[in-house]
Design an enzyme around this catalytic site. Sequence first.
Site, short mmCIF file in Angstrom:
data_model
loop_
_atom_site.label_atom_id
_atom_site.label_comp_id
_atom_site.label_asym_id
_atom_site.label_seq_id
_atom_site.Cartn_x
_atom_site.Cartn_y
_atom_site.Cartn_z
N HIS D 130 0.86 -1.18 0.00
CA HIS D 130 0.00 0.00 0.00
C HIS D 130 0.91 1.23 0.00
O HIS D 130 2.01 1.19 0.54
CB HIS D 130 -0.84 -0.04 1.28
N ASP D 207 3.07 -4.23 7.96
CA ASP D 207 1.83 -3.46 7.83
C ASP D 207 0.65 -4.43 7.96
O ASP D 207 0.32 -5.15 7.03
CB ASP D 207 1.83 -2.77 6.46
N GLN D 210 -4.56 -4.87 7.02
CA GLN D 210 -5.58 -5.78 6.46
C GLN D 210 -5.57 -7.14 7.14
O GLN D 210 -6.39 -8.01 6.80
CB GLN D 210 -5.36 -5.96 4.95
N LYS D 233 -10.47 -0.28 10.24
CA LYS D 233 -10.65 -1.47 9.40
C LYS D 233 -11.04 -2.69 10.23
O LYS D 233 -11.20 -3.78 9.71
CB LYS D 233 -9.36 -1.76 8.61
N CYS D 372 -4.74 2.45 -3.71
CA CYS D 372 -3.49 2.96 -3.12
C CYS D 372 -2.37 1.93 -3.23
O CYS D 372 -1.55 1.80 -2.31
CB CYS D 372 -3.68 3.36 -1.66
C1 LIG Z 1 -2.43 -2.63 3.60
C2 LIG Z 1 -2.74 -1.26 4.08
N1 LIG Z 1 -1.81 -0.54 4.70
C3 LIG Z 1 -2.03 0.70 5.17
C4 LIG Z 1 -3.26 1.29 5.03
C5 LIG Z 1 -3.43 2.69 5.52
O1 LIG Z 1 -4.30 2.75 6.61
P1 LIG Z 1 -4.83 4.17 7.09
O2 LIG Z 1 -5.36 4.86 5.88
O3 LIG Z 1 -5.89 3.84 8.08
O4 LIG Z 1 -3.66 4.89 7.70
C6 LIG Z 1 -4.28 0.57 4.39
C7 LIG Z 1 -5.63 1.13 4.23
O5 LIG Z 1 -5.95 1.93 3.41
C8 LIG Z 1 -4.01 -0.71 3.91
O6 LIG Z 1 -4.95 -1.41 3.28
#
Ligand SMILES: Cc1ncc(COP(=O)(O)O)c(C=O)c1O
Lengths: 151, 151, 414, 414
Positions: D130, D207, D210, D233, D372
């Site tokens: 991401h 990370d 998910q 999430k 993203c």
């Molecule tokens: C794999 C992953 N990492 C990071 C994020 C970023 O999370 P947030 O937008 O809540 O900071 C997301 C969600 O958009 C994600 O799916």
Amino acid sequence: MDTRMKHLYQELIIDHNKNPRNFRVMEEFSHESVGNNPLCGDKMILYLKINDENIIEDISFIGDGCAISKASSSMMTTAIKGKSIAQARALFKDFHDMSTGKLDIAEHPHQLGKLAIFAGVRDLPARVKCATLAWHTLDAALKGEQEITTE
Amino acid sequence: MDTRMKHLYQELIIDHNKNPRNFRVMEEFSHESVGNNPLCGDKMILYLKINDENIIEDISFIGDGCAISKASSSMMTTAIKGKSIAQARALFKDFHDMSTGKLDIAEHPHQLGKLAIFAGVRDLPARVKCATLAWHTLDAALKGEQEITTE
Amino acid sequence: MFATQQDHHFDVASIRKDFPILARQIGDKPLVYLDNAASSQMPVQVMDAFAQYHSGYHSNVHRGVHTLSQEATDAFEKVRFKVQRFIGARSEREIVYTSGATDSINLIAQAYGRTFLEKGDEILISNMEHHANIVPWHMLAKEKNLVIRVIPITDEGTLDMDAFDRMLSKNTKVVAVNHVSNALGTINPIAEISRKAHAVGAITVIDGAQAVPHMNVNVSEADCDFYVFSAHKMMGPTGTGVLYGKIEHLEAMPPYRGGGDMILSVSFDTGITYNEVPQKFEAGTPGIAQVIMMGKAIDYMLDIGRDKIQLYENELLEYATNRMRQIDGIRIIGTAPQKASVLSFVLDGIHPHDIGTILDFHGVAVRSGHHCAQPVMERYGIPATTRASFAFYNTRDEVDALVKAIHEVKEVLG
Amino acid sequence: MFATQQDHHFDVASIRKDFPILARQIGDKPLVYLDNAASSQMPVQVMDAFAQYHSGYHSNVHRGVHTLSQEATDAFEKVRFKVQRFIGARSEREIVYTSGATDSINLIAQAYGRTFLEKGDEILISNMEHHANIVPWHMLAKEKNLVIRVIPITDEGTLDMDAFDRMLSKNTKVVAVNHVSNALGTINPIAEISRKAHAVGAITVIDGAQAVPHMNVNVSEADCDFYVFSAHKMMGPTGTGVLYGKIEHLEAMPPYRGGGDMILSVSFDTGITYNEVPQKFEAGTPGIAQVIMMGKAIDYMLDIGRDKIQLYENELLEYATNRMRQIDGIRIIGTAPQKASVLSFVLDGIHPHDIGTILDFHGVAVRSGHHCAQPVMERYGIPATTRASFAFYNTRDEVDALVKAIHEVKEVLG
Ligand SMILES: Cc1ncc(COP(=O)(O)O)c(C=O)c1O
Ligand SMILES: Cc1ncc(COP(=O)(O)O)c(C=O)c1O
């Protein structure tokens, strides 16, 4: 008067706050430590004179603090003067456990005597540090540490 | 079928999506610009041949995009081929105002003709950029800019 | 019980009904909440916005074509316009959502400061700053060899403007001061400060955390370069705030945090393109519900009327100050002619923490400590103060309850 | 309508009742919410915690001696312990509250990366990250002259572990990969990755945004150095998240943001002392209500049972995959053997945005775009995908509604 208040600010505490015992600088000491509680802006200096048999011959303190911390410091000095290091450490443990709620003094035997008066801080998390600052400073002094900070 | 859907994906749009007009590379052009919509991953290249009298003699495009953006590009090319720069700019303004909700085509006179079919995107903020990408790219080409990015 | 006299049609009784927490008991005493400078309470109108959002249209913003995502994005973006008007910014693009005043100042220090300041440059802060407007500059100064200079304050607690004049020089690059001091209540002359800072080519960073809840703010008239505040001190939620920055600064600054939404495209071959202002500074999923609630909090305050709020609070502060002054052995810390909301004091021979605890036994919630403004304490040579801070839902009866409780403190410990 | 067969006593119908938004209509169609990877919905239990907090005991944390402040601090700090157990950390001091996964990764990149990485050091990220796990590293690498290397992925969408093995070297200092890919659904072998990274002296940044909503996570067993996720999430609020870090790293790192609560003392004479871990990293007023809600969201998931959730979701994903595969002209992007929650696809000759819009007309909320994760799109040579992502409140009937709507898309545009 509120009962919680009566429970915490008892005569004895108020007396020790107004007339703290052993409240003086010591010129010739064997141990010294500075205790800080930056949240309150409190600061104390603790002096100990410990002899070769590990007996706390003399103890004194100076500093600024709230009623709880001043009374606690004062009562600590009277409680451990003349005691051995081992006895002082045992008292520290009991006192610490009581004020953090780990030791229920109504249920379990303990050596705290009059110090049990501080049991009330258990319900006031923000004030526990006030009651224990002197004891943590004592612990630090016995370990040879110059300064401690609690928060 | 859902009426909102019918309103947006009308025959004409679907036809232009499947058989885009003026969909080719132009070898000899006077203006060229690249339009990007990174949110969609869409990209188009627009070519113009403008003569000395400021008439858009020829126009073509290539690229990838959704049905809305492809049909909009295609219909734009048919609408402005043969028009003057000033006329093209006027159309851009009307189209832009319609798709962003500033121009109510039911109430106000406009030159949009068949292009009014894109009025439906007004209610789909996420799709406005799809309908206007071609027009923004045209605007950029006329200003002499090589590349634009919308989001 | 909580009626007021003299209220200029300010119906505090009915306002109080909007705040369910004000009906709370502490032990057997009614809550008297006088810790508003730390965080204000939330009216049901704002709370309801949360439940409505999550029961009705929650979705991630910006990225979706589906209905919920559009509705959420819409509601989220509309607040930008509200905030713009609320603080008198010129464009909604000048409004960046952050997680609070602290986050906002760190953003400025890092994205602006690290980029544009150079070794030897001077940052002027004041002696009455909250740690949030000290520590980020300190961290930056250490990293980049900058000089922090501290504008002194007078005994009353006003900025020493003569000293300020003398300290300004061509080396001054940033002047960072609060609009209202959380420890003293002083209202600082931010328009004058900005004018003088600009005259030597410096920018101003105004910490408005304590101003926005209590008075009209117009960042364009005051001509500040940056202005920050938190929602939780103005009837909104915790963990949300605003960075206002003049558009030319925001555009010149690199991004602060990296992530989704703040980029236009990412490719390992062709590189990364950043999004436009303000999205450039809003990486990741923002506090969507919180921003929407901040919008509701603004509506709530505007519905009452900011002028009315200010007038009412001023009278309350004056009433409180007069009553407190009559207490023997009290010393009010912060007696500037222009003040808002805050009444800090010390009592002869009684430690602020004992005061705080005993007031709490009487249901009166005040703050005792350094209020994250230790340099103020150092300035006055005291370890801490007790601070009563007011909101427009407070009453004279509550001030009376405070005064009565202080007398009890003196009885116990005096 | 939303009953399931074969549910192993997983009572999805009664679970759905906890989520008021699931009763919503989009136009005249029932909402079918399949955009959970972007943000999940919130059960009433979590929503109620918000109202309870603000009607009952809101106050700023950490700094007050009064009752409300103690109650708020207590509730806020208790969640740290919940989070610790939820992800298998060794100590609650390893849990730092942040404003989300993005904020957490930026914190690591800045506080760890800027401090410990040096020119020429290598950061390995994967081709399925991401943007939140790309851009912060990119920004850091640019500033400090570091090298970012990208672990390739197979056509199925799994990490190419052979390539990873070859890329690891004594220059590798950080390996940053997601636990579950939001674009592909792939579950990555984080324990193996950590073991191999540690063998060359690198740390791992996982990370877990998910992963945490869908499976058991144990950061100590996987031995990762850092692990991050967002509350929104996993049935919690937006704008809140967690940074897990091994205590030795957190202690060695300098602070990230400066402000209140992260310092022990501030003096212009004697300097600044920072607070202990984790408070050192929590400057300013945090999202108090949000953290408390995150705790409730954890309770909610644990009450259902994480194993049960995982089992149910796996079956649902398998059912959906099988049904989708039967659609002519569909190509599923991401077919790793180990997958969670996500079904990304493209349809021959039909652009994902048109799919998204037309599905929305049928009440089906999916995401269309690059999610993203543009490098994933580049890898597969597609501009975007349509992504259906599932939570434990989704049903087979909803999968059927999705499939039916896709057939309509094909009818209109095919
Ligand atoms: C794999 C992953 N990492 C990071 C994020 C970023 O999370 P947030 O937008 O809540 O900071 C997301 C969600 O958009 C994600 O799916
Ligand atoms: C003057 C001032 N500045 C900054 C802050 C920091 O605000 P926050 O903790 O919401 O980031 C506060 C509040 O504590 C404040 O009173």
